[in-house]
Write an enzyme that holds these catalytic residues in place. Structure first.
Site, PDB file in Angstrom:
ATOM      1  N   ASN A  10       8.561   0.685   0.477  1.00 35.33           N
ATOM      2  CA  ASN A  10       8.237   1.842  -0.359  1.00 35.33           C
ATOM      3  C   ASN A  10       7.595   2.921   0.522  1.00 35.33           C
ATOM      4  OD1 ASN A  10       6.616   3.612  -1.980  1.00 35.33           O
ATOM      5  ND2 ASN A  10       6.907   2.241  -3.697  1.00 35.33           N
ATOM      6  N   ASP A  12       6.559   6.008  -0.462  1.00 33.20           N
ATOM      7  CA  ASP A  12       5.834   7.050  -1.214  1.00 33.20           C
ATOM      8  C   ASP A  12       4.671   7.646  -0.435  1.00 33.20           C
ATOM      9  OD1 ASP A  12       7.465   6.428  -3.350  1.00 33.20           O
ATOM     10  OD2 ASP A  12       5.894   5.431  -4.531  1.00 33.20           O
ATOM     11  N   HIS A  13       3.921   6.777   0.242  1.00 31.17           N
ATOM     12  CA  HIS A  13       2.664   7.289   0.802  1.00 31.17           C
ATOM     13  C   HIS A  13       2.831   7.970   2.151  1.00 31.17           C
ATOM     14  CE1 HIS A  13       0.704   6.158  -2.737  1.00 31.17           C
ATOM     15  NE2 HIS A  13       1.149   4.923  -2.639  1.00 31.17           N
ATOM     16  N   ARG A  21      -1.009  18.347   3.426  1.00 34.82           N
ATOM     17  CA  ARG A  21      -1.017  19.609   4.135  1.00 34.82           C
ATOM     18  C   ARG A  21       0.148  20.519   3.743  1.00 34.82           C
ATOM     19  NH1 ARG A  21      -4.073  20.066   9.047  1.00 34.82           N
ATOM     20  NH2 ARG A  21      -6.091  19.285   8.394  1.00 34.82           N
ATOM     21  N   HIS A  46       9.294   6.379  -5.530  1.00 33.20           N
ATOM     22  CA  HIS A  46       8.915   6.656  -6.927  1.00 33.20           C
ATOM     23  C   HIS A  46       8.758   8.166  -7.091  1.00 33.20           C
ATOM     24  CE1 HIS A  46       5.759   5.718 -10.335  1.00 33.20           C
ATOM     25  NE2 HIS A  46       6.752   6.473 -10.757  1.00 33.20           N
ATOM     26  N   ARG A  48       7.437  10.671  -9.233  1.00 33.42           N
ATOM     27  CA  ARG A  48       6.534  10.759 -10.389  1.00 33.42           C
ATOM     28  C   ARG A  48       6.689  12.104 -11.074  1.00 33.42           C
ATOM     29  NH1 ARG A  48       2.243   6.516 -10.004  1.00 33.42           N
ATOM     30  NH2 ARG A  48       1.410   7.486 -11.851  1.00 33.42           N
ATOM     31  N   ARG A  52       3.463  13.924  -7.112  1.00 28.30           N
ATOM     32  CA  ARG A  52       2.305  13.862  -6.204  1.00 28.30           C
ATOM     33  C   ARG A  52       2.686  13.346  -4.815  1.00 28.30           C
ATOM     34  NH1 ARG A  52      -1.089   9.036  -9.040  1.00 28.30           N
ATOM     35  NH2 ARG A  52      -0.695  10.338 -10.857  1.00 28.30           N
ATOM     36  N   HIS A  53       3.771  12.606  -4.711  1.00 20.14           N
ATOM     37  CA  HIS A  53       4.202  12.197  -3.357  1.00 20.14           C
ATOM     38  C   HIS A  53       5.676  12.550  -3.134  1.00 20.14           C
ATOM     39  CE1 HIS A  53       4.903   8.557  -5.688  1.00 20.14           C
ATOM     40  NE2 HIS A  53       3.631   8.177  -5.670  1.00 20.14           N
ATOM     41  N   GLU A  73      12.310   4.345  -8.326  1.00 18.09           N
ATOM     42  CA  GLU A  73      11.341   4.001  -9.372  1.00 18.09           C
ATOM     43  C   GLU A  73      11.126   5.215 -10.240  1.00 18.09           C
ATOM     44  OE1 GLU A  73       7.714   2.648  -7.722  1.00 18.09           O
ATOM     45  OE2 GLU A  73       8.605   0.889  -6.812  1.00 18.09           O
ATOM     46  N   THR A 103      -2.300   4.794  -9.358  1.00 19.29           N
ATOM     47  CA  THR A 103      -1.062   4.093  -9.022  1.00 19.29           C
ATOM     48  C   THR A 103      -0.576   3.416 -10.286  1.00 19.29           C
ATOM     49  OG1 THR A 103      -0.088   2.406  -7.576  1.00 19.29           O
ATOM     50  CG2 THR A 103      -2.354   2.030  -8.247  1.00 19.29           C
ATOM     51  N   THR A 104       0.548   2.708 -10.200  1.00 19.95           N
ATOM     52  CA  THR A 104       1.094   2.056 -11.396  1.00 19.95           C
ATOM     53  C   THR A 104       0.201   0.874 -11.745  1.00 19.95           C
ATOM     54  OG1 THR A 104       3.228   2.701 -10.497  1.00 19.95           O
ATOM     55  CG2 THR A 104       3.264   1.254 -12.403  1.00 19.95           C
ATOM     56  N   HIS A 194       3.572  -4.808  -5.543  1.00 20.56           N
ATOM     57  CA  HIS A 194       2.368  -4.010  -5.800  1.00 20.56           C
ATOM     58  C   HIS A 194       1.157  -4.657  -5.153  1.00 20.56           C
ATOM     59  CE1 HIS A 194      -0.423  -1.156  -7.507  1.00 20.56           C
ATOM     60  NE2 HIS A 194       0.632  -0.443  -7.870  1.00 20.56           N
ATOM     61  N   GLY A 195       0.606  -3.942  -4.201  1.00 25.94           N
ATOM     62  CA  GLY A 195      -0.637  -4.367  -3.576  1.00 25.94           C
ATOM     63  C   GLY A 195      -0.487  -5.442  -2.514  1.00 25.94           C
ATOM     64  N   GLY A 216       4.626  -1.084  -0.041  1.00 23.35           N
ATOM     65  CA  GLY A 216       4.496   0.254   0.503  1.00 23.35           C
ATOM     66  C   GLY A 216       3.123   0.611   1.046  1.00 23.35           C
ATOM     67  N   HIS A 217       2.138   0.712   0.165  1.00 28.85           N
ATOM     68  CA  HIS A 217       0.850   1.294   0.546  1.00 28.85           C
ATOM     69  C   HIS A 217       0.238   0.603   1.763  1.00 28.85           C
ATOM     70  CE1 HIS A 217      -3.554   1.891   0.174  1.00 28.85           C
ATOM     71  NE2 HIS A 217      -3.179   3.134  -0.094  1.00 28.85           N
TER      72      HIS A 217
HETATM   73  N1  PXP Z   1       6.884  -2.018  -6.965  1.00 23.75           N
HETATM   74  C1  PXP Z   1       6.636  -1.088  -7.918  1.00 23.75           C
HETATM   75  C2  PXP Z   1       7.433  -1.136  -9.169  1.00 23.75           C
HETATM   76  C3  PXP Z   1       5.681  -0.073  -7.714  1.00 23.75           C
HETATM   77  O1  PXP Z   1       5.459   0.845  -8.669  1.00 23.75           O
HETATM   78  C4  PXP Z   1       5.005  -0.028  -6.472  1.00 23.75           C
HETATM   79  C5  PXP Z   1       4.024   1.070  -6.205  1.00 23.75           C
HETATM   80  O2  PXP Z   1       4.666   2.283  -6.257  1.00 23.75           O
HETATM   81  C6  PXP Z   1       5.310  -0.996  -5.516  1.00 23.75           C
HETATM   82  C7  PXP Z   1       6.232  -2.001  -5.795  1.00 23.75           C
HETATM   83  C8  PXP Z   1       4.670  -1.002  -4.154  1.00 23.75           C
HETATM   84  O3  PXP Z   1       3.289  -1.190  -4.286  1.00 23.75           O
HETATM   85  P1  PXP Z   1       2.380  -0.981  -3.014  1.00 23.75           P
HETATM   86  O4  PXP Z   1       2.550   0.441  -2.595  1.00 23.75           O
HETATM   87  O5  PXP Z   1       1.002  -1.284  -3.525  1.00 23.75           O
HETATM   88  O6  PXP Z   1       2.835  -1.933  -1.961  1.00 23.75           O
END
Ligand code: PXP
Length: 252
Positions: A10, A12-13, A21, A46, A48, A52-53, A73, A103-104, A194-195, A216-217
């Site tokens: 992922n 996104d970040h 910036r 994702h 959104r 935001r990203h 997403e 976050t979600t 997630h996480g 991702g994060h």
């Molecule tokens: N899966 C889904 C459905 C998510 O919404 C996210 C966060 O955007 C992730 C996975 C990845 O989570 P993380 O960025 O915490 O690794």
């Protein structure tokens, strides 16, 4: 070679840092290309509602410039459905979205939201997207996703990752194991995410009915210290070792 546990990276970040910036740097599409070279099996992004990203242009470029499958997403809302049906990404993952959340924060309410979600699952399937529903690791929610006709569920691993190691985390892991078992019984493909971090990925990767992790994060954070390539390779290796050990000693 087809893998039995895929890694979706992922990005996104990377866009979060760019947007701090404005401008173009760092470019999430460049990160996606690097992720592909480092061993990712797919790219997740994702879009959104508040942008935001990831931006609309990032999605357009990811579709055009990346060879890996894109997992888009999206919230179940008309604007996102229009974007998904225009781009037809490989996969669409429906996620709950609140403007005020960072976050979600939880899974979709697939039980109370059945009538609302039905139209989105059907429309996305009709344009050829592999639809997944991001849900709490709860066998009843897996069954509700099945009733919606979703071919894939993604189990929210946030509570497991955020909990203290020991009995609390074990309890959350047991919920993920039970939900993944229900998905296997119902013939639904099971993903998780997630996480997840280097410390938490192993026990989830060891669940053999889970075939994809989206991360991702943590990877983008680790990239600050050692580079994205090395963060992805290390995560990939931890996943592979955990899965290989589980295959040698199932249920051990
Ligand atoms: N899966 C889904 C459905 C998510 O919404 C996210 C966060 O955007 C992730 C996975 C990845 O989570 P993380 O960025 O915490 O690794």
């Amino acid at each position: 070679m087809a893998r039995n546990l895929r890694l979706g990276v992922n990005i996104d970040h990377v866009a979060t840092i760019r947007n701090a910036r404005g401008g173009r740097h760092p470019d999430p599409v460049r990160a996606a290309k690097l992720a592909a070279a480092a061993g990712a099996d797919g790219i997740t992004a994702h879009l959104r509602e508040d942008r935001r990203h990831i931006s609309d242009d990032d999605i357009r470029r990811l579709i055009q410039e990346i060879d890996l499958p894109l997992n888009f997403e999206m919230a179940a809302m008309p604007e996102m459905l229009a974007i998904a049906t225009a781009h037809k990404p490989h996969a669409a993952c429906l996620v709950p979205e609140k403007r005020e959340e960072r976050t979600t924060e939880g899974g979709l309410n697939v039980i109370a939201g059945h009538n609302h979600l039905l139209r989105y699952v059907g429309s996305l399937k009709s344009v050829g997207c592999r639809v997944s529903l991001f849900i709490e690791p709860d066998p009843e929610h897996v069954a509700a996703a099945h009733r919606l006709g979703a071919p894939v569920v993604e189990l929210h691993t946030g509570a497991y990752c955020d909990s203290a190691p020991g009995p609390e985390r074990d309890r959350h892991l047991a919920r993920i194991v039970a939900a993944a078992a229900r998905a296997a019984e119902l013939g639904i493909e099971c993903h998780a995410g997630h996480g997840l971090t280097y410390d938490t990925v192993g026990p989830v990767a060891a669940i053999q009915s889970i075939v994809e992790l989206n991360i991702g994060h943590f990877l983008v954070g680790e990239a600050i210290f050692g580079g994205l390539d090395s963060a992805i390779k290390r995560m990939r290796a931890l996943m592979d070792v955990a899965r290989a050990e589980a295959e040698v000693a199932p249920g051990a």
